[in-house]
Design a protein around this motif. Structure first.
Motif, PDB file in Angstrom:
ATOM      1  N   PHE A 128       0.829  -1.209   0.000  1.00 15.70           N
ATOM      2  CA  PHE A 128       0.000   0.000   0.000  1.00 15.70           C
ATOM      3  C   PHE A 128       0.857   1.250   0.000  1.00 15.70           C
ATOM      4  CE2 PHE A 128      -2.777  -3.094   2.095  1.00 15.70           C
ATOM      5  CZ  PHE A 128      -3.987  -2.874   1.457  1.00 15.70           C
ATOM      6  N   LEU A 129       0.336   2.289  -0.614  1.00  8.29           N
ATOM      7  CA  LEU A 129       0.841   3.637  -0.459  1.00  8.29           C
ATOM      8  C   LEU A 129      -0.227   4.352   0.351  1.00  8.29           C
ATOM      9  CD1 LEU A 129       3.293   5.247  -1.269  1.00  8.29           C
ATOM     10  CD2 LEU A 129       2.043   6.021  -3.286  1.00  8.29           C
ATOM     11  N   THR A 130       0.133   4.792   1.552  1.00  8.08           N
ATOM     12  CA  THR A 130      -0.840   5.378   2.470  1.00  8.08           C
ATOM     13  C   THR A 130      -0.602   6.875   2.598  1.00  8.08           C
ATOM     14  OG1 THR A 130      -1.036   3.320   3.704  1.00  8.08           O
ATOM     15  CG2 THR A 130      -1.745   5.323   4.833  1.00  8.08           C
ATOM     16  N   PHE A 131      -1.647   7.645   2.327  1.00  6.58           N
ATOM     17  CA  PHE A 131      -1.613   9.101   2.442  1.00  6.58           C
ATOM     18  C   PHE A 131      -2.385   9.484   3.695  1.00  6.58           C
ATOM     19  CE2 PHE A 131      -1.750   7.799  -1.975  1.00  6.58           C
ATOM     20  CZ  PHE A 131      -0.668   8.481  -2.524  1.00  6.58           C
ATOM     21  N   GLY A 132      -1.782  10.310   4.549  1.00  8.83           N
ATOM     22  CA  GLY A 132      -2.455  10.725   5.770  1.00  8.83           C
ATOM     23  C   GLY A 132      -2.394  12.229   5.964  1.00  8.83           C
ATOM     24  N   VAL A 133      -3.435  12.778   6.564  1.00  6.84           N
ATOM     25  CA  VAL A 133      -3.461  14.193   6.928  1.00  6.84           C
ATOM     26  C   VAL A 133      -4.239  14.316   8.234  1.00  6.84           C
ATOM     27  CG1 VAL A 133      -5.534  14.695   5.556  1.00  6.84           C
ATOM     28  CG2 VAL A 133      -3.934  16.546   6.133  1.00  6.84           C
ATOM     29  N   GLY A 134      -3.751  15.199   9.123  1.00  8.01           N
ATOM     30  CA  GLY A 134      -4.449  15.359  10.388  1.00  8.01           C
ATOM     31  C   GLY A 134      -3.794  16.355  11.306  1.00  8.01           C
ATOM     32  N   ALA A 135      -4.132  16.238  12.578  1.00 15.15           N
ATOM     33  CA  ALA A 135      -3.701  17.197  13.601  1.00 15.15           C
ATOM     34  C   ALA A 135      -2.457  16.688  14.330  1.00 15.15           C
ATOM     35  CB  ALA A 135      -4.830  17.432  14.594  1.00 15.15           C
ATOM     36  N   PHE A 136      -1.405  17.510  14.331  1.00 13.58           N
ATOM     37  CA  PHE A 136      -0.162  17.222  15.042  1.00 13.58           C
ATOM     38  C   PHE A 136      -0.211  17.905  16.406  1.00 13.58           C
ATOM     39  CE2 PHE A 136       4.155  18.501  16.229  1.00 13.58           C
ATOM     40  CZ  PHE A 136       4.813  17.281  16.178  1.00 13.58           C
ATOM     41  N   ASP A 164       2.562  23.024  20.209  1.00 12.36           N
ATOM     42  CA  ASP A 164       2.887  23.560  18.886  1.00 12.36           C
ATOM     43  C   ASP A 164       2.094  22.784  17.838  1.00 12.36           C
ATOM     44  OD1 ASP A 164       3.940  25.003  16.843  1.00 12.36           O
ATOM     45  OD2 ASP A 164       6.016  24.391  17.157  1.00 12.36           O
ATOM     46  N   GLU A 165       0.785  23.020  17.829  1.00 12.51           N
ATOM     47  CA  GLU A 165      -0.087  22.287  16.920  1.00 12.51           C
ATOM     48  C   GLU A 165       0.236  22.633  15.469  1.00 12.51           C
ATOM     49  OE1 GLU A 165      -1.156  24.398  19.502  1.00 12.51           O
ATOM     50  OE2 GLU A 165      -3.301  24.054  19.683  1.00 12.51           O
ATOM     51  N   GLY A 166      -0.158  21.720  14.611  1.00  9.05           N
ATOM     52  CA  GLY A 166       0.020  21.946  13.189  1.00  9.05           C
ATOM     53  C   GLY A 166      -0.739  20.896  12.411  1.00  9.05           C
ATOM     54  N   VAL A 178       5.154  18.564   8.910  1.00 11.34           N
ATOM     55  CA  VAL A 178       4.160  19.276   9.717  1.00 11.34           C
ATOM     56  C   VAL A 178       4.205  20.751   9.335  1.00 11.34           C
ATOM     57  CG1 VAL A 178       3.356  19.755  12.065  1.00 11.34           C
ATOM     58  CG2 VAL A 178       4.553  17.617  11.574  1.00 11.34           C
ATOM     59  N   SER A 179       3.063  21.404   9.352  1.00 16.94           N
ATOM     60  CA  SER A 179       2.980  22.813   8.955  1.00 16.94           C
ATOM     61  C   SER A 179       3.816  23.731   9.842  1.00 16.94           C
ATOM     62  CB  SER A 179       1.517  23.275   8.933  1.00 16.94           C
ATOM     63  OG  SER A 179       0.941  23.176  10.220  1.00 16.94           O
ATOM     64  N   ASN A 180       4.243  23.274  11.029  1.00 21.30           N
ATOM     65  CA  ASN A 180       5.089  24.086  11.908  1.00 21.30           C
ATOM     66  C   ASN A 180       6.576  23.941  11.571  1.00 21.30           C
ATOM     67  OD1 ASN A 180       5.880  21.618  12.994  1.00 21.30           O
ATOM     68  ND2 ASN A 180       4.707  21.870  14.880  1.00 21.30           N
ATOM     69  N   GLY A 181       6.904  23.177  10.515  1.00 15.25           N
ATOM     70  CA  GLY A 181       8.279  23.028  10.074  1.00 15.25           C
ATOM     71  C   GLY A 181       8.960  21.748  10.516  1.00 15.25           C
ATOM     72  N   MET A 182       8.310  20.933  11.315  1.00 22.06           N
ATOM     73  CA  MET A 182       8.907  19.674  11.760  1.00 22.06           C
ATOM     74  C   MET A 182       8.768  18.607  10.676  1.00 22.06           C
ATOM     75  SD  MET A 182       7.839  19.328  15.732  1.00 22.06           S
ATOM     76  CE  MET A 182       8.182  20.625  16.890  1.00 22.06           C
ATOM     77  N   SER A 183       9.663  17.630  10.714  1.00 18.15           N
ATOM     78  CA  SER A 183       9.564  16.499   9.800  1.00 18.15           C
ATOM     79  C   SER A 183      10.080  15.236  10.473  1.00 18.15           C
ATOM     80  CB  SER A 183      10.323  16.766   8.502  1.00 18.15           C
ATOM     81  OG  SER A 183      11.690  16.952   8.778  1.00 18.15           O
ATOM     82  N   PRO A 210      10.959   3.599  14.599  1.00 18.35           N
ATOM     83  CA  PRO A 210      11.939   4.619  14.954  1.00 18.35           C
ATOM     84  C   PRO A 210      11.971   5.645  13.816  1.00 18.35           C
ATOM     85  CG  PRO A 210      12.890   2.422  15.099  1.00 18.35           C
ATOM     86  CD  PRO A 210      11.569   2.291  14.410  1.00 18.35           C
ATOM     87  N   THR A 211      12.012   6.917  14.162  1.00 24.91           N
ATOM     88  CA  THR A 211      12.039   7.979  13.150  1.00 24.91           C
ATOM     89  C   THR A 211      13.130   8.988  13.474  1.00 24.91           C
ATOM     90  OG1 THR A 211      10.388   9.324  14.307  1.00 24.91           O
ATOM     91  CG2 THR A 211       9.559   7.774  12.662  1.00 24.91           C
ATOM     92  N   TRP A 212      13.610   9.637  12.426  1.00 25.43           N
ATOM     93  CA  TRP A 212      14.567  10.731  12.578  1.00 25.43           C
ATOM     94  C   TRP A 212      13.764  12.016  12.543  1.00 25.43           C
ATOM     95  CZ3 TRP A 212      19.370  10.832  14.144  1.00 25.43           C
ATOM     96  CH2 TRP A 212      20.109  11.987  13.978  1.00 25.43           C
ATOM     97  N   TRP A 213      13.855  12.823  13.613  1.00 22.66           N
ATOM     98  CA  TRP A 213      13.050  14.036  13.749  1.00 22.66           C
ATOM     99  C   TRP A 213      13.912  15.260  13.499  1.00 22.66           C
ATOM    100  CZ3 TRP A 213      13.873  17.432  18.086  1.00 22.66           C
ATOM    101  CH2 TRP A 213      13.013  18.533  18.099  1.00 22.66           C
ATOM    102  N   ARG A 214      13.328  16.265  12.835  1.00 24.08           N
ATOM    103  CA  ARG A 214      13.981  17.539  12.596  1.00 24.08           C
ATOM    104  C   ARG A 214      12.938  18.646  12.753  1.00 24.08           C
ATOM    105  NH1 ARG A 214      13.983  21.409   9.439  1.00 24.08           N
ATOM    106  NH2 ARG A 214      12.630  20.606   7.817  1.00 24.08           N
ATOM    107  N   GLY A 215      13.356  19.769  13.353  1.00 18.66           N
ATOM    108  CA  GLY A 215      12.458  20.911  13.362  1.00 18.66           C
ATOM    109  C   GLY A 215      12.077  21.490  14.698  1.00 18.66           C
ATOM    110  N   LYS A 216      12.982  21.544  15.639  1.00 24.05           N
ATOM    111  CA  LYS A 216      12.699  22.169  16.932  1.00 24.05           C
ATOM    112  C   LYS A 216      12.113  23.566  16.721  1.00 24.05           C
ATOM    113  CE  LYS A 216      15.249  24.035  20.840  1.00 24.05           C
ATOM    114  NZ  LYS A 216      16.568  24.134  21.454  1.00 24.05           N
ATOM    115  N   THR A 217      11.062  23.869  17.472  1.00 22.14           N
ATOM    116  CA  THR A 217      10.484  25.214  17.421  1.00 22.14           C
ATOM    117  C   THR A 217      10.647  25.860  18.791  1.00 22.14           C
ATOM    118  OG1 THR A 217       8.256  24.536  18.118  1.00 22.14           O
ATOM    119  CG2 THR A 217       8.745  24.399  15.753  1.00 22.14           C
TER     120      THR A 217
END
Length: 171
Positions: A30-38, A45-47, A72-77, A101-108
């Protein structure tokens, strides 16, 4: 607390999933597309979160590997890979616990997750259509498991659509 609940649900669904092989035998990748509230729970820091997963049909015992990327719309990935398990309730309903496990970037200025390595646990509840595509709701928790000086964690809730790849549809 969320992690303990996720682990308990994962273990129960693992036991149930062992007896549900006939419904899942012909599922494709599957290719899964998701959108929602962070960060919908703590609201530091919602987004809006946009996520793309590649869920393979390859199985390692009862687990399937997958790749994930989110922005994420706040700049995180987040970018990562993990395992999931599909648990079927009849031919239409699928519960999918996963861990990655994920690699996170984007401290606000309002949300620092404390470490570049984050662990995402998730549970998805989906409806499976005749063509094997799925529409579901997923709730996830990301945490660094106390690898960093701080471990605030964050939660997301997403609407997911899983598009089946590489199989002929129908029965």
């Amino acid at each position: 607390m969320f992690q303990r609940i996720t682990l308990a649900v994962f273990l129960v669904l693992s036991a149930v999933g062992l007896s549900s092989a006939p419904a899942q035998a012909d599922d494709p990748s599957f290719l899964t597309f998701g959108v929602g509230a962070f960060d919908f729970n703590r609201q530091k820091d919602e987004g809006v979160e946009f996520r793309l997963d590649y869920r393979t049909d390859y199985k390692l015992w009862i687990f399937k590997p997958f790749l994930t990327a989110a922005g994420v719309s706040n700049g995180m990935s987040f970018v990562g890979a993990g395992v999931l398990m599909d648990v079927y309730f009849g031919n239409r309903f699928v519960v999918t616990p996963s861990f990655a496990p994920t690699w996170w970037r984007g401290k606000t200025s309002t949300l620092d997750l404390g470490h570049a390595l984050e662990f995402r646990s998730q549970i998805e509840f989906a409806y499976r259509f005749d063509d094997r595509s799925r529409l579901g709701v997923a709730v996830s928790h990301s945490s660094n498991a106390s690898l960093g000086d701080t471990n605030p964690g964050t939660e997301s809730v997403l609407l997911n659509y899983s598009y089946p790849l590489g199989k002929v549809f129908g029965r």
